[in-house]
Design a protein around this motif. Sequence first.
Motif, PDB file in Angstrom:
ATOM      1  N   SER A  80      31.357  43.766  40.892  1.00 32.02           N
ATOM      2  CA  SER A  80      31.594  45.222  40.873  1.00 32.02           C
ATOM      3  C   SER A  80      33.090  45.520  40.873  1.00 32.02           C
ATOM      4  O   SER A  80      33.545  46.464  40.222  1.00 32.02           O
ATOM      5  CB  SER A  80      30.880  45.926  42.036  1.00 32.02           C
ATOM      6  N   ILE A  81      33.872  44.685  41.563  1.00 30.25           N
ATOM      7  CA  ILE A  81      35.328  44.820  41.480  1.00 30.25           C
ATOM      8  C   ILE A  81      35.769  44.508  40.050  1.00 30.25           C
ATOM      9  O   ILE A  81      36.675  45.148  39.515  1.00 30.25           O
ATOM     10  CB  ILE A  81      36.031  43.922  42.518  1.00 30.25           C
ATOM     11  N   GLY A  82      35.090  43.556  39.418  1.00 29.80           N
ATOM     12  CA  GLY A  82      35.358  43.243  38.014  1.00 29.80           C
ATOM     13  C   GLY A  82      35.110  44.430  37.101  1.00 29.80           C
ATOM     14  O   GLY A  82      35.841  44.640  36.128  1.00 29.80           O
TER      15      GLY A  82
ATOM     16  N   ILE B 170      34.114  43.403  28.456  1.00 33.57           N
ATOM     17  CA  ILE B 170      33.969  42.759  29.758  1.00 33.57           C
ATOM     18  C   ILE B 170      33.363  43.729  30.763  1.00 33.57           C
ATOM     19  O   ILE B 170      32.468  43.362  31.535  1.00 33.57           O
ATOM     20  CB  ILE B 170      35.319  42.190  30.246  1.00 33.57           C
ATOM     21  N   ALA B 171      33.806  44.969  30.778  1.00 36.27           N
ATOM     22  CA  ALA B 171      33.272  45.962  31.729  1.00 36.27           C
ATOM     23  C   ALA B 171      31.763  46.116  31.568  1.00 36.27           C
ATOM     24  O   ALA B 171      31.023  46.142  32.559  1.00 36.27           O
ATOM     25  CB  ALA B 171      33.970  47.306  31.542  1.00 36.27           C
ATOM     26  N   LEU B 172      31.298  46.190  30.327  1.00 35.19           N
ATOM     27  CA  LEU B 172      29.853  46.329  30.094  1.00 35.19           C
ATOM     28  C   LEU B 172      29.086  45.100  30.584  1.00 35.19           C
ATOM     29  O   LEU B 172      28.015  45.225  31.186  1.00 35.19           O
ATOM     30  CB  LEU B 172      29.574  46.595  28.616  1.00 35.19           C
ATOM     31  N   ASP B 173      29.647  43.910  30.341  1.00 39.35           N
ATOM     32  CA  ASP B 173      29.006  42.696  30.850  1.00 39.35           C
ATOM     33  C   ASP B 173      28.979  42.680  32.377  1.00 39.35           C
ATOM     34  O   ASP B 173      27.999  42.270  32.986  1.00 39.35           O
ATOM     35  CB  ASP B 173      29.737  41.443  30.357  1.00 39.35           C
TER      36      ASP B 173
ATOM     37  N   HIS C   9      26.034  42.039  35.085  1.00 39.65           N
ATOM     38  CA  HIS C   9      26.082  40.980  36.097  1.00 39.65           C
ATOM     39  C   HIS C   9      25.788  41.532  37.487  1.00 39.65           C
ATOM     40  O   HIS C   9      25.071  40.899  38.275  1.00 39.65           O
ATOM     41  CB  HIS C   9      27.446  40.290  36.085  1.00 39.65           C
ATOM     42  N   VAL C  10      26.342  42.701  37.797  1.00 36.14           N
ATOM     43  CA  VAL C  10      26.055  43.321  39.094  1.00 36.14           C
ATOM     44  C   VAL C  10      24.575  43.688  39.178  1.00 36.14           C
ATOM     45  O   VAL C  10      23.924  43.474  40.206  1.00 36.14           O
ATOM     46  CB  VAL C  10      26.945  44.563  39.338  1.00 36.14           C
TER      47      VAL C  10
ATOM     48  N   SER D 154      38.629  46.466  47.478  1.00 36.98           N
ATOM     49  CA  SER D 154      39.260  46.641  46.176  1.00 36.98           C
ATOM     50  C   SER D 154      40.254  47.798  46.188  1.00 36.98           C
ATOM     51  O   SER D 154      40.030  48.808  46.846  1.00 36.98           O
ATOM     52  CB  SER D 154      38.181  46.918  45.124  1.00 36.98           C
ATOM     53  N   SER D 155      41.320  47.635  45.434  1.00 40.56           N
ATOM     54  CA  SER D 155      42.298  48.721  45.294  1.00 40.56           C
ATOM     55  C   SER D 155      42.053  49.538  44.028  1.00 40.56           C
ATOM     56  O   SER D 155      42.745  50.519  43.782  1.00 40.56           O
ATOM     57  CB  SER D 155      43.710  48.145  45.274  1.00 40.56           C
TER      58      SER D 155
END
Length: 167
Positions: free
Chosen positions: A67-69, A95-98, A102-103, A140-141
């Motif tokens: 989720s940080i990803g 990458i965001a969609l993947d 993953h989450v 996460s920041s």
Amino acid sequence: RAMPLEFVSDMAIQILDECRHAEYCIMQMSRLGASIGDYPCDLRLWSMQKGLSLELRLATHQRIGESIGIDAAISGLQEHLLSKDAESADVMAYIALDEITHVAIGNKWIHHLVGPNRINEIHQRAEAIRAVALGNSGVSSYPLNNWAYQLAGFRSEDIDSILANRA
């Protein structure tokens, strides 16, 4: 603990996705004049997995780390769009969609293992494990992207709890 074949299939798909992410990022690094070894590699997030139950491994890595990803990739996407680097922005969008998927996979299997009533407990334990492993708050920041977390299977109370922890 024996898991259904669907679990193995989900993990295999994610491994292939992560290989593609690495390939795309290496290609972008090369295009921008960097190479592997130019930046430090931190293995603390992988090392912390040793000895954890499956639900805690899924929570520390899939639920929290991925989720940080999501948030990191969306932030990178926005930065690359602002700098007019469309190629890198495309990689970050992909990458965001993947990462959302993953989450969602992690959330699905954590629910399978512990049921909905223990999700918050497992998440809090996973956050504490990450905080110890990282030597900081483990928070996460990046700005939380509510819409993406909802797509990934977080309930509204999960998102509220995560936001409260970040405050």
